[in-house]
Design an enzyme around this catalytic site. Structure first.
Site, PDB file in Angstrom:
ATOM      1  N   HIS A   1      38.405  51.273  46.484  1.00  0.00           N
ATOM      2  CA  HIS A   1      39.677  51.098  45.742  1.00  0.00           C
ATOM      3  C   HIS A   1      40.659  52.121  46.274  1.00  0.00           C
ATOM      4  O   HIS A   1      40.574  53.307  45.962  1.00  0.00           O
ATOM      5  CB  HIS A   1      39.452  51.291  44.241  1.00  0.00           C
ATOM      6  CG  HIS A   1      40.672  51.024  43.421  1.00  0.00           C
ATOM      7  ND1 HIS A   1      40.661  50.182  42.317  1.00  0.00           N
ATOM      8  CD2 HIS A   1      41.956  51.465  43.524  1.00  0.00           C
ATOM      9  CE1 HIS A   1      41.876  50.125  41.787  1.00  0.00           C
ATOM     10  NE2 HIS A   1      42.675  50.908  42.502  1.00  0.00           N
TER      11      HIS A   1
ATOM     12  N   HIS B   1      38.026  51.189  38.475  1.00  0.00           N
ATOM     13  CA  HIS B   1      38.208  52.549  37.919  1.00  0.00           C
ATOM     14  C   HIS B   1      37.860  52.665  36.435  1.00  0.00           C
ATOM     15  O   HIS B   1      38.712  52.941  35.603  1.00  0.00           O
ATOM     16  CB  HIS B   1      39.628  53.061  38.170  1.00  0.00           C
ATOM     17  CG  HIS B   1      40.743  52.076  37.961  1.00  0.00           C
ATOM     18  ND1 HIS B   1      40.910  51.376  36.795  1.00  0.00           N
ATOM     19  CD2 HIS B   1      41.743  51.671  38.779  1.00  0.00           C
ATOM     20  CE1 HIS B   1      41.963  50.598  36.913  1.00  0.00           C
ATOM     21  NE2 HIS B   1      42.484  50.750  38.100  1.00  0.00           N
TER      22      HIS B   1
ATOM     23  N   LYS C   1      43.102  40.835  43.507  1.00  0.00           N
ATOM     24  CA  LYS C   1      43.243  41.916  42.518  1.00  0.00           C
ATOM     25  C   LYS C   1      44.193  41.512  41.404  1.00  0.00           C
ATOM     26  O   LYS C   1      45.355  41.189  41.657  1.00  0.00           O
ATOM     27  CB  LYS C   1      43.775  43.180  43.220  1.00  0.00           C
ATOM     28  CG  LYS C   1      44.125  44.333  42.289  1.00  0.00           C
ATOM     29  CD  LYS C   1      42.894  45.004  41.713  1.00  0.00           C
ATOM     30  CE  LYS C   1      43.239  46.009  40.619  1.00  0.00           C
ATOM     31  NZ  LYS C   1      43.805  47.252  41.106  1.00  0.00           N
TER      32      LYS C   1
ATOM     33  N   HIS D   1      44.848  52.945  47.585  1.00  0.00           N
ATOM     34  CA  HIS D   1      46.267  52.621  47.760  1.00  0.00           C
ATOM     35  C   HIS D   1      46.768  53.340  49.002  1.00  0.00           C
ATOM     36  O   HIS D   1      46.784  54.572  49.043  1.00  0.00           O
ATOM     37  CB  HIS D   1      47.093  53.085  46.556  1.00  0.00           C
ATOM     38  CG  HIS D   1      46.689  52.414  45.277  1.00  0.00           C
ATOM     39  ND1 HIS D   1      47.308  51.263  44.824  1.00  0.00           N
ATOM     40  CD2 HIS D   1      45.719  52.709  44.375  1.00  0.00           C
ATOM     41  CE1 HIS D   1      46.735  50.892  43.676  1.00  0.00           C
ATOM     42  NE2 HIS D   1      45.769  51.750  43.386  1.00  0.00           N
TER      43      HIS D   1
ATOM     44  N   HIS E   1      42.246  45.321  37.124  1.00  0.00           N
ATOM     45  CA  HIS E   1      42.708  46.525  36.431  1.00  0.00           C
ATOM     46  C   HIS E   1      42.584  46.197  34.940  1.00  0.00           C
ATOM     47  O   HIS E   1      43.433  45.504  34.385  1.00  0.00           O
ATOM     48  CB  HIS E   1      44.160  46.855  36.806  1.00  0.00           C
ATOM     49  CG  HIS E   1      44.647  48.120  36.153  1.00  0.00           C
ATOM     50  ND1 HIS E   1      45.053  49.228  36.864  1.00  0.00           N
ATOM     51  CD2 HIS E   1      44.762  48.464  34.842  1.00  0.00           C
ATOM     52  CE1 HIS E   1      45.397  50.194  36.019  1.00  0.00           C
ATOM     53  NE2 HIS E   1      45.237  49.752  34.784  1.00  0.00           N
TER      54      HIS E   1
ATOM     55  N   ASP F   1      40.700  55.258  44.099  1.00  0.00           N
ATOM     56  CA  ASP F   1      42.010  54.985  43.502  1.00  0.00           C
ATOM     57  C   ASP F   1      43.018  56.031  43.958  1.00  0.00           C
ATOM     58  O   ASP F   1      43.940  56.376  43.208  1.00  0.00           O
ATOM     59  CB  ASP F   1      41.945  54.916  41.968  1.00  0.00           C
ATOM     60  CG  ASP F   1      43.135  54.157  41.382  1.00  0.00           C
ATOM     61  OD1 ASP F   1      43.913  53.566  42.149  1.00  0.00           O
ATOM     62  OD2 ASP F   1      43.289  54.175  40.146  1.00  0.00           O
TER      63      ASP F   1
HETATM   64  O1  DOR Z   1      47.321  55.831  38.536  1.00  0.00           O
HETATM   65  C1  DOR Z   1      47.427  54.762  39.116  1.00  0.00           C
HETATM   66  N1  DOR Z   1      48.195  54.630  40.221  1.00  0.00           N
HETATM   67  N2  DOR Z   1      46.778  53.690  38.637  1.00  0.00           N
HETATM   68  C2  DOR Z   1      46.974  52.461  39.136  1.00  0.00           C
HETATM   69  O2  DOR Z   1      46.393  51.544  38.625  1.00  0.00           O
HETATM   70  C3  DOR Z   1      47.935  52.233  40.226  1.00  0.00           C
HETATM   71  C4  DOR Z   1      48.156  53.439  41.000  1.00  0.00           C
HETATM   72  C5  DOR Z   1      49.369  53.361  41.908  1.00  0.00           C
HETATM   73  O3  DOR Z   1      49.538  52.348  42.587  1.00  0.00           O
HETATM   74  O4  DOR Z   1      50.135  54.329  41.952  1.00  0.00           O
HETATM   75 ZN    ZN Z   2      44.497  51.558  41.799  1.00  0.00          ZN
END
Ligand code: DOR
Ligand code: ZN
Length: 339
Positions: free
Chosen positions: A15, A168, A97, A17, A134, A240
């Site tokens: 997971h 998460h 997702k 980003h 999520h 995450d």
């Molecule tokens: O804290 C988070 N940041 N939780 C998420 O689900 C998305 C993520 C983000 O993309 O910044």
């Molecule tokens: Zn995330």
């Protein structure tokens, strides 16, 4: 005692980003240096919700990860899809997702009405495409995850062959729920193993520790740790890691997200070592994900060495998780070059 080495075979971040543009260029190498692959979240400013967008985003990630060996496992942002779209995308994605609309960063295009998702979810089940979720309601912030378990139950019972990933997870209730359905797996972050709400808001407010789902109670953290250290087969590491520039964190209306990619494996090794179960780390960071997702990641041995280092205060404009602290384990230089 001589310093120890720890070898991990094809560690995976299930997971992740990576963003786009300059942020992608800045952050991708930290994941690519220590992981063999990662599940890439599709919540860009314009969501990744077509095969053309998947291809374009994958190419940008590959360019940003060069010269490391790193497979980006791509996801599509959940919307109503028709069969042809999913058939065409199936071999190029690891899953779809789903975000409830507005629940977190860049999720406005997410699901507003769960009564209307059945047709697309049925296609995912038929085509054997995992659904990544999520799982938070719009309820009281500490209760959102537990309230959402009813949706997971409905999904698991209505679509019994669908592989579902609870992303998460942060609560004792979710840990307990995971045992009920063997079509459901879950990811756990590093930060939810380490912090509680007290760290975020119990003293001076810590925007760097603000994320969704919000960190929960000591009891929840204990349940998460116990589960992860016991090594059940359907718990997988997903950082995450979610970078935001300093001006989006240190402001009124702080963005949710913790940038943990640079410290992920060193901090996990420390945590598993302290718990006396270093031998379970491989299952959590690789084997469990390979089994559930049926993956064959690139063969990449990542060596960690017992060599302490201080986590920088910033990487470019982004403050990392554990900034300024000393970690006992580091990723060996040789593995940075994939020797
Ligand atoms: O804290 C988070 N940041 N939780 C998420 O689900 C998305 C993520 C983000 O993309 O910044
Ligand atoms: Zn995330």
């Amino acid at each position: 005692m001589p310093a120890m080495d720890l070898r991990l075979e094809s560690p995976l971040d299930m997971h992740l980003h990576l963003r786009e543009g300059e942020m992608l260029t800045l952050v991708a190498p930290y994941s690519a240096a220590q992981m063999a692959g990662g599940v890439i979240m599709p919540n860009l400013v314009a969501p990744v919700d077509s095969l053309a967008r998947v291809r374009e985003y994958r190419a940008a990630i590959e360019a940003a990860c060069d010269p490391h060996v790193f497979t980006p496992y791509m996801t599509l942002f959940f919307r109503d899809y028709i069969r042809e779209e999913l058939v065409a995308a199936k071999d190029e994605i690891i899953g779809v997702k789903l975000y409830p609309a507005g629940i977190t960063t860049q999720s406005e295009a997410g699901v507003r009405d769960f009564d209307r998702i059945g047709a697309t979810v049925a296609l995912l089940e038929e085509l054997d495409i995992p659904l990544l979720v999520h799982g938070e309601t719009a309820g009281f912030v500490m209760d959102r995850e537990e309230e959402f378990l009813a949706v997971y139950r409905w999904l698991a019972e209505t679509f019994p062959r669908l592989r579902i990933v609870m992303e998460h997870i942060t609560t004792a209730a979710a840990v307990e729920f995971l045992e009920k359905y063997d079509t459901i797996a879950a990811t756990v972050t590093l930060h939810h193993l380490l912090i509680t709400l007290d760290d975020v808001a119990g003293g001076l407010l810590r925007p760097d520790l603000f994320c969704k789902p919000i960190a929960k109670t000591p009891r929840d953290r204990k349940a998460l740790r116990q589960a992860v250290f016991a090594g059940p087969p359907r718990l997988m590491f997903g950082s995450d890691s979610a970078p935001h520039p300093r001006d989006r964190k240190e402001c009124v209306g702080c963005a949710a997200g913790i940038f943990s990619a640079p410290v992920a494996l060193p901090a996990l090794a420390g945590l598993f070592e302290e718990a006396g179960c270093l031998e379970r780390l491989d299952g959590f960071v690789s084997a469990n994900a390979r089994r559930f997702y049926r993956l064959t990641p690139p063969a990449k041995t990542v060596r960690l060495e017992e060599k302490d280092w201080q986590v920088p205060e910033f990487f470019g404009s982004v403050r990392p998780f554990l900034a300024g602290s000393r970690l006992r384990w580091s990723v060996a230089a040789a593995s940075l070059a994939e020797e």
